[in-house]
Design an enzyme around this catalytic site. Structure first.
Site, PDB file in Angstrom:
ATOM      1  N   TYR A  67       0.803  -1.218   0.000  1.00 59.65           N
ATOM      2  CA  TYR A  67       0.000   0.000   0.000  1.00 59.65           C
ATOM      3  C   TYR A  67       0.838   1.271   0.000  1.00 59.65           C
ATOM      4  O   TYR A  67       0.475   2.241  -0.647  1.00 59.65           O
ATOM      5  CB  TYR A  67      -0.926   0.024   1.222  1.00 59.65           C
ATOM      6  CG  TYR A  67      -2.094  -0.921   1.120  1.00 59.65           C
ATOM      7  CD1 TYR A  67      -1.982  -2.232   1.600  1.00 59.65           C
ATOM      8  CD2 TYR A  67      -3.287  -0.527   0.546  1.00 59.65           C
ATOM      9  CE1 TYR A  67      -3.064  -3.095   1.512  1.00 59.65           C
ATOM     10  CE2 TYR A  67      -4.362  -1.401   0.465  1.00 59.65           C
ATOM     11  CZ  TYR A  67      -4.246  -2.677   0.948  1.00 59.65           C
ATOM     12  OH  TYR A  67      -5.303  -3.544   0.853  1.00 59.65           O
ATOM     13  N   ASN A 135      -6.748   3.978  -3.543  1.00 58.52           N
ATOM     14  CA  ASN A 135      -7.460   2.913  -2.852  1.00 58.52           C
ATOM     15  C   ASN A 135      -8.656   3.492  -2.105  1.00 58.52           C
ATOM     16  O   ASN A 135      -8.491   4.331  -1.226  1.00 58.52           O
ATOM     17  CB  ASN A 135      -6.532   2.217  -1.853  1.00 58.52           C
ATOM     18  CG  ASN A 135      -7.224   1.089  -1.110  1.00 58.52           C
ATOM     19  OD1 ASN A 135      -7.496   0.036  -1.685  1.00 58.52           O
ATOM     20  ND2 ASN A 135      -7.530   1.294   0.172  1.00 58.52           N
ATOM     21  N   GLU A 136      -9.855   3.083  -2.478  1.00 60.07           N
ATOM     22  CA  GLU A 136     -11.078   3.473  -1.781  1.00 60.07           C
ATOM     23  C   GLU A 136     -11.178   4.979  -1.563  1.00 60.07           C
ATOM     24  O   GLU A 136     -11.536   5.437  -0.484  1.00 60.07           O
ATOM     25  CB  GLU A 136     -11.186   2.735  -0.450  1.00 60.07           C
ATOM     26  CG  GLU A 136     -11.341   1.244  -0.605  1.00 60.07           C
ATOM     27  CD  GLU A 136     -11.676   0.551   0.709  1.00 60.07           C
ATOM     28  OE1 GLU A 136     -11.765   1.247   1.741  1.00 60.07           O
ATOM     29  OE2 GLU A 136     -11.852  -0.665   0.697  1.00 60.07           O
ATOM     30  N   ASP A 177     -16.305  -1.724  -2.149  1.00 63.44           N
ATOM     31  CA  ASP A 177     -17.483  -2.429  -2.652  1.00 63.44           C
ATOM     32  C   ASP A 177     -18.731  -1.759  -2.090  1.00 63.44           C
ATOM     33  O   ASP A 177     -19.329  -2.211  -1.117  1.00 63.44           O
ATOM     34  CB  ASP A 177     -17.415  -3.905  -2.245  1.00 63.44           C
ATOM     35  CG  ASP A 177     -18.560  -4.720  -2.820  1.00 63.44           C
ATOM     36  OD1 ASP A 177     -19.320  -4.180  -3.645  1.00 63.44           O
ATOM     37  OD2 ASP A 177     -18.701  -5.890  -2.439  1.00 63.44           O
ATOM     38  N   ARG A 182     -20.640   1.133  -7.199  1.00 62.22           N
ATOM     39  CA  ARG A 182     -19.800   0.236  -7.976  1.00 62.22           C
ATOM     40  C   ARG A 182     -20.100   0.246  -9.470  1.00 62.22           C
ATOM     41  O   ARG A 182     -19.171   0.391 -10.283  1.00 62.22           O
ATOM     42  CB  ARG A 182     -19.914  -1.182  -7.427  1.00 62.22           C
ATOM     43  CG  ARG A 182     -18.961  -2.163  -8.052  1.00 62.22           C
ATOM     44  CD  ARG A 182     -19.331  -3.604  -7.729  1.00 62.22           C
ATOM     45  NE  ARG A 182     -19.818  -3.800  -6.394  1.00 62.22           N
ATOM     46  CZ  ARG A 182     -21.091  -4.068  -6.111  1.00 62.22           C
ATOM     47  NH1 ARG A 182     -21.983  -4.149  -7.081  1.00 62.22           N
ATOM     48  NH2 ARG A 182     -21.489  -4.257  -4.875  1.00 62.22           N
ATOM     49  N   GLU A 238      -8.972  -6.910  -2.395  1.00 64.18           N
ATOM     50  CA  GLU A 238      -9.054  -7.326  -0.992  1.00 64.18           C
ATOM     51  C   GLU A 238     -10.255  -8.245  -0.879  1.00 64.18           C
ATOM     52  O   GLU A 238     -11.334  -7.929  -1.382  1.00 64.18           O
ATOM     53  CB  GLU A 238      -9.253  -6.136  -0.035  1.00 64.18           C
ATOM     54  CG  GLU A 238      -8.088  -5.194   0.085  1.00 64.18           C
ATOM     55  CD  GLU A 238      -8.396  -4.006   0.992  1.00 64.18           C
ATOM     56  OE1 GLU A 238      -9.428  -4.056   1.713  1.00 64.18           O
ATOM     57  OE2 GLU A 238      -7.630  -3.043   0.982  1.00 64.18           O
ATOM     58  N   TYR A 270      -6.837 -10.609   2.124  1.00 65.15           N
ATOM     59  CA  TYR A 270      -6.405  -9.739   3.207  1.00 65.15           C
ATOM     60  C   TYR A 270      -6.259 -10.574   4.475  1.00 65.15           C
ATOM     61  O   TYR A 270      -7.204 -11.248   4.855  1.00 65.15           O
ATOM     62  CB  TYR A 270      -7.434  -8.622   3.414  1.00 65.15           C
ATOM     63  CG  TYR A 270      -6.967  -7.605   4.416  1.00 65.15           C
ATOM     64  CD1 TYR A 270      -6.062  -6.629   4.037  1.00 65.15           C
ATOM     65  CD2 TYR A 270      -7.399  -7.650   5.729  1.00 65.15           C
ATOM     66  CE1 TYR A 270      -5.602  -5.700   4.949  1.00 65.15           C
ATOM     67  CE2 TYR A 270      -6.942  -6.726   6.643  1.00 65.15           C
ATOM     68  CZ  TYR A 270      -6.056  -5.759   6.253  1.00 65.15           C
ATOM     69  OH  TYR A 270      -5.598  -4.839   7.179  1.00 65.15           O
TER      70      TYR A 270
END
Length: 422
Positions: A67, A135-136, A177, A182, A238, A270
């Site tokens: 990450y 990421n997210e 998610d 999405r 993940e 994960y």
């Protein structure tokens, strides 16, 4: 490895023992022409990397995700270790102070240059599988105005990669998610017909499959319906729900089985090191008091040493992977023209705020809308540069420890497994 993490790369001066990987249509292929599926970080402690890599091989992992990395550190030793173990890394380009912020997004020169430093540090390793642009970043519909900034960062880092004449390592995004987001987000990041702006892969952090369950009951059938003939490789960045536990990893049979294997390119589990959230597959010793201090101790857990499998989760995953043999396709037999093109979503659908194929911001442009957020029919405007982004965290079904600070050599990465079968 320090702190529940690990990463891999292959030294520039090494022989090319591992084939490189590229994205073609909605598949990953090795330079040998075989389809690649994934089942699977600090990168400076070579001896620790050796211990962890040996156990990862026994588990069956062939890829890992890091990450956050320190681009000024020397990663040659660990990258050599993982190259010899046949393990490919995916590297996040953002750092603790260069995230694209969801509620106040911008993409400026400081961010660009920091992303470029990470790319410069890792591009020389032939087994680098890909780079994540973020990421997210977006976790709710009213943050969707950040999506053009994700796409702008993708555009500029692909242009930087090509200007430097680097290998065309795929650049993609790892999404939360969120059912309301999405479909629009994955379509938006791959729409418009301009490959120089679109992500090279789309990855999903999903914990929908909680054992015991079945494909039709888990939510995976719905995920599959939206991934059918997706225009770029799509995979789980993940996964591994631990409720109620123990984890049986039954989803691996679905991901690599006939229901999903034609459209999905694998899954990252994960995570590697046991922490308070109990997602770890190994530990370096028994849990300590939260106030315990000492070398390689963080949050009551030892972060280095001899990795010991966390049972039965480790063996459950090992047994699943040992019996899975997905049927891929040779690149010479693959026609990428069958993949679908995605229409750019319009504003209004479930609160999505980006209206079609909007012009992307240039470096230094930021949103100028005032609170409250604009209605779905309004278009975002941009203005001149603000300062560099600051750290942020997002909610996730799996409470994670991705933003640990103070790690040795300034390197933090959470270990996930990707499995690609050749």
């Amino acid at each position: 490895m320090k702190a529940s993490f690990l990463s891999a790369v292959v030294g520039a001066g090494l022989t090319h023992a591992l084939p490189t990987i590229e994205a073609v249509g909605n598949k990953f292929f090795t330079s040998n022409g075989d389809q690649f599926f994934l089942k699977a970080d600090p990168l400076i402690d070579t001896e620790q990397c050796k211990r962890d890599a040996a156990l990862m091989e026994k588990l069956g992992a062939n890829s890992i995700r890091v990450y956050h990395v320190d681009p000024s550190a020397n990663h040659d030793g660990c990258m050599d270790v993982f190259e010899k173990a046949g393990i490919y890394p995916l590297i996040d380009l953002d750092t603790f102070d260069t995230y694209i912020l969801p509620n106040d997004p911008w993409w400026n020169q400081t961010q660009h240059d920091r992303y470029a430093e990470v790319m410069d540090a890792f591009i020389k390793y032939d087994n680098v599988l890909g780079f994540f642009i973020g990421n997210e970043i977006i976790i709710q519909a009213d943050q969707s105005l950040a999506a053009p900034y994700i796409k702008a960062a993708t555009r500029d880092m692909k242009a930087y990669r090509d200007k430097k004449k680097y290998r065309k390592v795929p650049i993609g995004y790892s999404a939360a998610d969120i059912a309301e987001l999405r479909p629009m987000l994955q379509d938006y990041l791959t729409c418009g017909g301009n490959s120089s702006e679109n992500v090279d892969f789309f990855a999903l952090n999903s914990y929908e499959w909680c054992d015991p369950t079945k494909y039709a009951e888990s939510g995976y059938a719905n995920l599959q319906s939206m991934a059918k003939d997706f225009p770029v490789p799509i995979f789980f960045s993940e996964t591994g729900c631990n409720v109620p536990g123990p984890r049986l990893f039954g989803d691996q049979n679905a991901i690599f089985g006939p229901e999903m294997v034609n459209d999905w390119s694998g899954a990252l589990i994960y995570e590697w090191i046991e922490e308070e959230n109990h997602y770890g597959l190994i530990s370096y010793g028994p849990k300590l008091e939260p106030t315990a201090t000492g070398a390689n101790i963080e949050g009551g857990f030892t972060r280095a040493g001899t990795p010991t499998p966390v049972l039965p989760d480790f063996t459950n995953l090992q047994n699943q992977w040992a019996t899975i043999t997905p049927t891929g396709i040779k690149r010479s037999d693959y026609d990428p023209k069958h993949v679908s093109t995605r229409a750019c979503p319009t504003s209004g659908a479930q609160g999505w705020l980006v209206n079609g194929n909007v012009a992307l911001p240039t470096i230094g442009e930021t949103l100028t809308t005032n609170a409250p957020r604009p209605a779905a029919t309004q278009e975002a405007e941009v203005s001149q540069p603000a300062g560099s982004a600051s750290p942020t965290s997002t909610k996730n079904p799996a409470p994670m420890n991705k933003e640990l600070t103070g790690m040795s050599a300034g390197l933090v990465g959470v270990m996930l497994f990707f499995t690609f079968w050749l």
